[in-house]
Every structure is written in structure tokens, then in C-alpha cells.
Design a protein around this motif. Structure first.
Motif, short mmCIF file in Angstrom:
data_model
loop_
_atom_site.label_atom_id
_atom_site.label_comp_id
_atom_site.label_asym_id
_atom_site.label_seq_id
_atom_site.Cartn_x
_atom_site.Cartn_y
_atom_site.Cartn_z
N THR A 299 0.98 -1.47 0.15
CA THR A 299 0.00 -0.41 0.24
C THR A 299 1.01 1.41 0.36
OG1 THR A 299 -0.14 0.28 2.66
CG2 THR A 299 -1.95 -1.20 1.53
N TRP A 300 0.58 1.96 -0.18
CA TRP A 300 0.74 3.84 -0.48
C TRP A 300 1.20 4.11 0.68
CZ3 TRP A 300 4.08 4.38 -4.13
CH2 TRP A 300 3.49 3.77 -5.45
N ASP A 301 0.72 3.18 2.62
CA ASP A 301 0.88 3.91 3.66
C ASP A 301 2.38 4.27 4.17
OD1 ASP A 301 1.48 2.19 6.42
OD2 ASP A 301 -0.42 3.67 6.38
N PRO A 302 3.24 5.37 4.64
CA PRO A 302 4.20 5.44 4.96
C PRO A 302 4.77 4.35 5.66
CG PRO A 302 2.61 7.43 5.85
CD PRO A 302 2.33 6.25 5.22
N GLU A 303 4.06 3.37 6.91
CA GLU A 303 4.73 2.38 7.72
C GLU A 303 5.39 1.22 6.12
OE1 GLU A 303 3.12 1.20 10.66
OE2 GLU A 303 2.74 3.23 11.62
N VAL A 304 4.05 1.32 5.47
CA VAL A 304 4.26 0.17 4.24
C VAL A 304 5.70 0.33 3.45
CG1 VAL A 304 3.33 -1.58 2.47
CG2 VAL A 304 1.96 -0.74 3.84
N LEU A 305 6.24 1.49 2.66
CA LEU A 305 6.61 1.83 1.88
C LEU A 305 8.25 2.01 3.47
CD1 LEU A 305 4.85 5.05 0.80
CD2 LEU A 305 5.26 2.82 -0.78
N GLN A 306 8.31 1.98 4.06
CA GLN A 306 9.27 1.94 4.83
C GLN A 306 9.75 0.32 5.06
OE1 GLN A 306 8.39 3.39 8.88
NE2 GLN A 306 9.72 5.94 7.70
N ALA A 307 8.74 -0.83 4.65
CA ALA A 307 8.73 -2.11 5.30
C ALA A 307 9.47 -2.42 3.80
CB ALA A 307 7.83 -2.50 5.02
N TYR A 308 8.41 -1.92 2.78
CA TYR A 308 9.25 -2.03 1.18
C TYR A 308 10.85 -2.04 1.33
CZ TYR A 308 9.72 -2.12 -3.55
OH TYR A 308 10.35 -1.56 -4.95
#
Length: 156
Positions: A33-42
């Protein structure tokens, strides 16, 4: 969010992007997703690929883009799958526009700010060097006039 090693089923690139990494690896990004936490995990999951990592994703839309973006780690390929799209680049303060129809593509050079405007219902595919990607709200004609630094959570 997790990278899948050997996906053999069909996947929808609109919801499940694929990460292209070192060693010619292709891994679906499940739960993206474009959620900041998901982007950091990616970003953390693909950090070892450095500037060579790429994300492949399809975007559907209609209308003007809401943000400028820049990919300092590498070029971005934008392919129009259906509809019509205008890619506008800020080249030394001068807008450089490219109109794409189905099957046509353009390359946004590394570090060049650009925005995508879809003319009616449109689908595009992007192959993006995500490392260090920066986004800026589209409040002006030029992205470099924004005051303040982007947050580190802003990513691909």
C-alpha cells in the motif's frame, strides 16, 4: 508487506507490484500500500538492491496528477497501456511535455521532476527506480518551489 519468492499464480499489477532486484530476481510485493509504514518496510526489504532495484506497477486514473516526483537513483519508464497521458518534466524550469497513447512510452531521466496527467480513463505501467524517490504536492507549476524538506516516509 512481504516479498514473495516464487509466485506462480496470476497477479494484478494494480494491487501487487513486482520488485526487480539484483541477480535478475522478480518478486511480487504482497500486501503493498502507499501507507508510510508499508513504504518503509518495502524500502528496508529491498535495501540490498540499492540503486539497481526497480518497482513495476500499473496505475489506473483519470485527470491531473496531484504530485510531482523525482527518482534520483535511476531512470523511470512510463508506458501508456490505454487511454492518453501527458508526462510533463521540469527541465531547468522549462516544461517538457510528452503525449502518450496506447503502446507508447517515455523515459523520465534520473533526478528530473515530472508529473503525469491522464486524459480520460487511462492505464499506465511504470518501471521505477524507487531508491530515494521524492514527492512534492502539485501546488505550483514547478516542483522546486516547494518550501520545506520532504519527510523520509515519502517514497515510491
Amino acid at each position: 508487506m512481504r516479498l514473495v519468492n516464487h509466485e506462480r499464480n496470476a497477479m494484478d499489477l494494480r494491487t501487487t507490484p513486482v520488485h526487480l532486484g539484483l541477480g535478475s530476481r522478480a518478486k511480487p510485493v504482497e500486501g503493498f500500500t502507499w501507507d508510510p509504514e508499508v513504504l518503509q518496510a518495502y524500502s528496508a526489504a529491498v535495501a540490498a538492491d540499492g540503486a539497481e532495484g526497480r518497482m513495476v506497477m500499473i496505475f489506473d486514473g483519470d485527470g491531473p496528477g496531484d504530485h510531482w516526483e523525482s527518482h534520483p537513483a535511476g531512470d523511470e519508464l512510463v508506458v501508456c497501456l490505454s487511454g492518453s497521458v501527458t508526462v510533463t518534466r521540469d527541465v531547468d524550469g522549462v516544461p517538457d511535455r510528452v503525449l502518450l497513447g496506447p503502446g507508447e512510452a517515455t523515459i523520465n531521466p534520473a533526478g528530473v521532476w515530472h508529473v503525469v496527467d491522464m486524459e480520460g480513463p487511462t492505464s499506465i505501467m511504470a518501471v521505477t527506480a524507487t531508491l530515494g524517490t521524492d514527492h512534492r504536492p502539485r501546488t505550483d507549476a514547478r516542483p522546486t518551489e516547494r518550501v520545506g524538506a520532504p519527510s523520509p516516509e515519502e517514497a515510491p
